[in-house]
Motif scaffolding. Sequence first.
Motif, short mmCIF file in Angstrom:
data_model
loop_
_atom_site.label_atom_id
_atom_site.label_comp_id
_atom_site.label_asym_id
_atom_site.label_seq_id
_atom_site.Cartn_x
_atom_site.Cartn_y
_atom_site.Cartn_z
N VAL A 115 -7.24 -24.88 -5.79
CA VAL A 115 -6.61 -24.74 -7.10
C VAL A 115 -5.24 -24.09 -6.97
O VAL A 115 -5.01 -23.22 -6.13
CB VAL A 115 -7.50 -23.92 -8.07
N SER A 116 -4.30 -24.52 -7.81
CA SER A 116 -2.95 -23.96 -7.82
C SER A 116 -2.98 -22.46 -8.13
O SER A 116 -3.67 -22.03 -9.06
CB SER A 116 -2.12 -24.68 -8.89
N ALA A 117 -2.23 -21.69 -7.37
CA ALA A 117 -2.16 -20.24 -7.60
C ALA A 117 -1.60 -19.94 -8.98
O ALA A 117 -1.98 -18.93 -9.61
CB ALA A 117 -1.31 -19.59 -6.52
N THR A 118 -0.72 -20.79 -9.45
CA THR A 118 -0.12 -20.57 -10.78
C THR A 118 -1.17 -20.61 -11.88
O THR A 118 -1.10 -19.85 -12.85
CB THR A 118 0.95 -21.66 -11.07
N ARG A 119 -2.16 -21.45 -11.72
CA ARG A 119 -3.19 -21.61 -12.74
C ARG A 119 -3.99 -20.32 -12.95
O ARG A 119 -4.41 -20.03 -14.08
CB ARG A 119 -4.13 -22.75 -12.34
N VAL A 120 -4.19 -19.57 -11.89
CA VAL A 120 -5.06 -18.39 -12.00
C VAL A 120 -4.32 -17.07 -11.82
O VAL A 120 -4.95 -16.01 -11.73
CB VAL A 120 -6.20 -18.49 -10.95
N LYS A 121 -2.99 -17.11 -11.81
CA LYS A 121 -2.23 -15.89 -11.57
C LYS A 121 -2.44 -14.88 -12.70
O LYS A 121 -2.72 -15.24 -13.85
CB LYS A 121 -0.74 -16.19 -11.40
N ASN A 122 -2.31 -13.61 -12.34
CA ASN A 122 -2.44 -12.50 -13.29
C ASN A 122 -3.80 -12.47 -13.99
O ASN A 122 -3.94 -11.95 -15.10
CB ASN A 122 -1.33 -12.55 -14.35
#
Length: 253
Positions: A105-112
């Motif tokens: 999964v894209s890191a952007t999707r689950v960031k923060n």
Amino acid sequence: MGKFNIDRFKIGRFRLIALMSLTSLYTSVNYASSRHELYSQVIEHPQRSVQDKIKDKTRKPELILPFTQITQNNKVLELGAGGGHTTELLARLVGNKGKVYAQGVSATRVKNGRLPNVIALRKHLLYELEEVLAENAVKKGSLDAAVIFFALHDFYLNSRIDQQAVLNTIYQFLKPDGSLIILDNAADADAGLSVNRSLHRIGENFVISELKKAGFTVDSTSQALQNLKDDHTQRWQVFNGEHDRFAIRFVKK
């Protein structure tokens, strides 16, 4: 027992059966209604991005989510998560007490921590899947469902992957009657892998055969993503997301 008492007994029994039938029907309708409301809430969630909602037009989550039969509190494995469109839908579907173990999964999707119930599995080769799930305290026989959306054909493009071993691992980690839902780009049903490398399409019957080898049984299919105008002779990208795709739900028996 007199005739009058017998007739009264039959009438009472009929009323009881009728009442039970009505109660069962009401419960079923109410359950279906609550499921429909759940899926609607997931799709219309205010924190979903505009881009994701645009993608919904071709991915049709209003049809695909009910087809998966995934629901609240489920533990789900997602392989080939990519940008995370499906990941977020699943995360909101299973809720705070559920889990989504997302591979790739894209890191952007689950960031923060925006999707706290998503466990982004560390980058790994698919033959390491069992090891990685164990690292995250996932036990064999504990998952309610697994999904592979538009990624299975890629598994068969990589000669380093033992595809049957991956499917066997998924089977082992699912609960009895757990499900594996496959969506992928359709080639002719009996085309197998013949156009996979050139068109990134895979034959539906080949997929069924491979999954049966791993012990799965076909539970249901859906035509929600079917496009009869697609003759399977062009790359799927030509259709801007509206190419012919198959959907199969397998179960572990």
